[in-house]
Design a protein around this motif. Structure first.
Motif, PDB file in Angstrom:
ATOM      1  N   SER A  69      60.374  55.644  20.693  1.00  0.00           N
ATOM      2  CA  SER A  69      59.632  55.916  21.924  1.00  0.00           C
ATOM      3  C   SER A  69      60.437  56.883  22.791  1.00  0.00           C
ATOM      4  N   GLU A  70      59.863  57.257  23.910  1.00  0.00           N
ATOM      5  CA  GLU A  70      60.571  58.166  24.817  1.00  0.00           C
ATOM      6  C   GLU A  70      61.892  57.563  25.285  1.00  0.00           C
ATOM      7  N   LYS A  71      61.876  56.273  25.631  1.00  0.00           N
ATOM      8  CA  LYS A  71      63.110  55.624  26.087  1.00  0.00           C
ATOM      9  C   LYS A  71      64.110  55.464  24.946  1.00  0.00           C
ATOM     10  N   GLY A  72      63.595  55.202  23.755  1.00  0.00           N
ATOM     11  CA  GLY A  72      64.469  55.109  22.597  1.00  0.00           C
ATOM     12  C   GLY A  72      65.109  56.450  22.288  1.00  0.00           C
ATOM     13  N   ASN A  73      64.334  57.522  22.426  1.00  0.00           N
ATOM     14  CA  ASN A  73      64.862  58.854  22.179  1.00  0.00           C
ATOM     15  C   ASN A  73      65.926  59.229  23.210  1.00  0.00           C
ATOM     16  N   THR A  74      65.720  58.803  24.470  1.00  0.00           N
ATOM     17  CA  THR A  74      66.729  59.039  25.501  1.00  0.00           C
ATOM     18  C   THR A  74      68.052  58.378  25.116  1.00  0.00           C
ATOM     19  N   ALA A  75      67.958  57.140  24.628  1.00  0.00           N
ATOM     20  CA  ALA A  75      69.162  56.425  24.194  1.00  0.00           C
ATOM     21  C   ALA A  75      69.826  57.149  23.030  1.00  0.00           C
ATOM     22  N   ARG A  76      69.025  57.602  22.083  1.00  0.00           N
ATOM     23  CA  ARG A  76      69.579  58.324  20.920  1.00  0.00           C
ATOM     24  C   ARG A  76      70.318  59.585  21.361  1.00  0.00           C
ATOM     25  N   GLU A  77      69.738  60.332  22.297  1.00  0.00           N
ATOM     26  CA  GLU A  77      70.386  61.565  22.769  1.00  0.00           C
ATOM     27  C   GLU A  77      71.733  61.263  23.428  1.00  0.00           C
ATOM     28  N   ILE A  78      71.807  60.143  24.150  1.00  0.00           N
ATOM     29  CA  ILE A  78      73.074  59.753  24.786  1.00  0.00           C
ATOM     30  C   ILE A  78      74.130  59.465  23.718  1.00  0.00           C
ATOM     31  N   ILE A  79      73.749  58.711  22.693  1.00  0.00           N
ATOM     32  CA  ILE A  79      74.696  58.385  21.620  1.00  0.00           C
ATOM     33  C   ILE A  79      75.150  59.646  20.899  1.00  0.00           C
ATOM     34  N   LEU A  80      74.203  60.530  20.566  1.00  0.00           N
ATOM     35  CA  LEU A  80      74.555  61.771  19.865  1.00  0.00           C
ATOM     36  C   LEU A  80      75.492  62.629  20.709  1.00  0.00           C
ATOM     37  N   ASN A  81      75.255  62.652  22.013  1.00  0.00           N
ATOM     38  CA  ASN A  81      76.116  63.428  22.901  1.00  0.00           C
ATOM     39  C   ASN A  81      77.526  62.832  22.962  1.00  0.00           C
ATOM     40  N   ASP A  82      77.615  61.506  23.037  1.00  0.00           N
ATOM     41  CA  ASP A  82      78.935  60.850  23.042  1.00  0.00           C
ATOM     42  C   ASP A  82      79.699  61.152  21.755  1.00  0.00           C
ATOM     43  N   LEU A  83      79.004  61.073  20.618  1.00  0.00           N
ATOM     44  CA  LEU A  83      79.645  61.371  19.336  1.00  0.00           C
ATOM     45  C   LEU A  83      80.154  62.806  19.305  1.00  0.00           C
ATOM     46  N   GLN A  84      79.347  63.729  19.849  1.00  0.00           N
ATOM     47  CA  GLN A  84      79.737  65.137  19.850  1.00  0.00           C
ATOM     48  C   GLN A  84      80.922  65.389  20.772  1.00  0.00           C
ATOM     49  N   LEU A  85      80.903  64.776  21.961  1.00  0.00           N
ATOM     50  CA  LEU A  85      82.014  64.938  22.896  1.00  0.00           C
ATOM     51  C   LEU A  85      83.326  64.479  22.277  1.00  0.00           C
ATOM     52  N   LEU A  86      83.299  63.342  21.624  1.00  0.00           N
ATOM     53  CA  LEU A  86      84.517  62.805  21.025  1.00  0.00           C
ATOM     54  C   LEU A  86      84.960  63.637  19.826  1.00  0.00           C
ATOM     55  N   ALA A  87      84.010  64.098  19.026  1.00  0.00           N
ATOM     56  CA  ALA A  87      84.352  64.939  17.882  1.00  0.00           C
ATOM     57  C   ALA A  87      84.962  66.260  18.351  1.00  0.00           C
ATOM     58  N   ASP A  88      84.384  66.856  19.397  1.00  0.00           N
ATOM     59  CA  ASP A  88      84.925  68.111  19.935  1.00  0.00           C
ATOM     60  C   ASP A  88      86.325  67.911  20.494  1.00  0.00           C
ATOM     61  N   PHE A  89      86.604  66.718  20.994  1.00  0.00           N
ATOM     62  CA  PHE A  89      87.928  66.390  21.525  1.00  0.00           C
ATOM     63  C   PHE A  89      88.956  66.227  20.407  1.00  0.00           C
ATOM     64  N   GLY A  90      88.474  66.012  19.196  1.00  0.00           N
ATOM     65  CA  GLY A  90      89.372  65.844  18.059  1.00  0.00           C
ATOM     66  C   GLY A  90      89.430  64.426  17.535  1.00  0.00           C
ATOM     67  N   ALA A  91      88.628  63.547  18.108  1.00  0.00           N
ATOM     68  CA  ALA A  91      88.591  62.156  17.648  1.00  0.00           C
ATOM     69  C   ALA A  91      87.623  62.024  16.467  1.00  0.00           C
ATOM     70  N   LEU A  92      87.642  60.869  15.828  1.00  0.00           N
ATOM     71  CA  LEU A  92      86.760  60.592  14.694  1.00  0.00           C
ATOM     72  C   LEU A  92      85.911  59.365  15.022  1.00  0.00           C
ATOM     73  N   PRO A  93      84.882  59.542  15.863  1.00  0.00           N
ATOM     74  CA  PRO A  93      84.096  58.390  16.304  1.00  0.00           C
ATOM     75  C   PRO A  93      83.221  57.817  15.196  1.00  0.00           C
ATOM     76  N   THR A  94      83.049  56.506  15.252  1.00  0.00           N
ATOM     77  CA  THR A  94      82.172  55.793  14.320  1.00  0.00           C
ATOM     78  C   THR A  94      81.183  54.967  15.128  1.00  0.00           C
ATOM     79  N   LEU A  95      79.927  55.001  14.714  1.00  0.00           N
ATOM     80  CA  LEU A  95      78.909  54.156  15.338  1.00  0.00           C
ATOM     81  C   LEU A  95      78.614  53.006  14.385  1.00  0.00           C
ATOM     82  N   ASN A  96      78.796  51.788  14.859  1.00  0.00           N
ATOM     83  CA  ASN A  96      78.615  50.606  14.017  1.00  0.00           C
ATOM     84  C   ASN A  96      77.504  49.707  14.542  1.00  0.00           C
TER      85      ASN A  96
END
Length: 232
Positions: A69-96
């Motif tokens: 849904s729209e709210k679910g997609n908003t949540a997904r975008e937040i998670i994807l952005n967090d993963l990207q921020l951490l990856a760009d920083f040089g970390a190796l994030p995992t979503l479990n």
């Protein structure tokens, strides 16, 4: 910005990812919180993911395949952005997606699983990042409110009975089996819950660390509820 943690000297509170990664730990402060009140429906994501094992790693592809849904997609975008921020920083994030962690029941007098208060150790300079999007959140404990379990006399005596090597190497034995990483809350200790949506950076024990490592533990999961956790 929510300042619910700002009165605690252990915790630094910031309002951007840049501040999160660039603020130095100092004195008693060994945990930094990017305090956030996230929009979006993270429970919808949890409901549509498939748990394959008690701990299931969720890939970016897994997230992108979800019909939301729209709210679910908003949540997904937040998670994807967090993963990207951490990856760009040089970390190796995992979503479990988590049902539960494995329990350590080998010793009846000393638990060494993640439900026990513990610190992380690394041979190189690094930090632990984590964010709980759904489900129960982790706790941290001020260092002065905890005692290293290997220093508690009755536990130390039992470990000495367990150990069968030369006395001069007993401390190495404790370190080799990670017994020294675990802590017991003192009476009247006040754990701090990390809450949902906040992205945390916790101090890790390593050779160049200037502060005490952050004592933390995984929460006991709520019945019938999975956790969605980013960690690296």
């Amino acid at each position: 910005m929510d300042n619910k943690f700002s009165d605690d000297s252990q915790i630094g509170v910031v309002s951007t990812f840049s501040e999160l990664v660039n603020t130095n730990f100092k004195e008693a402060m060994n945990a930094i919180c990017w305090s956030r009140d996230l929009a979006g429906d993270f429970r919808e994501i949890v409901s549509k993911l498939q748990l394959k094992e008690n701990i299931t790693e969720v890939s970016i592809e897994d997230l992108l395949l979800l019909e939301l849904s729209e709210k679910g997609n908003t949540a997904r975008e937040i998670i994807l952005n967090d993963l990207q921020l951490l990856a760009d920083f040089g970390a190796l994030p995992t979503l479990n997606l988590l049902k539960c962690y494995q329990r350590d029941e080998e010793l009846d007098f000393l638990s060494t699983d993640v439900y026990s208060y513990h610190v992380d150790r690394s041979p190189i300079g690094t930090d632990t990042f984590l964010c709980t999007y759904a489900g129960a959140a982790s706790d941290i404990l001020p260092n002065h409110q905890a005692e290293q379990k290997i220093l508690i006399p009755e536990i130390r005596e039992k470990l000495k009975k367990l150990y069968d090597g030369p006395e001069a190497e007993f401390e190495s034995f404790l370190k080799d089996y990670f017994f020294d990483l675990h802590y017991q809350p003192k009476p009247n200790a006040n754990p701090i819950n990390l809450g949902s949506g906040n992205l945390w950076r916790l101090a890790v024990e390593h050779p160049s660390q200037q502060v005490l490592p952050c004592i933390h533990r995984a929460p006991v999961e709520n019945d019938g509820e999975y956790r969605l956790l980013l960690i690296c």
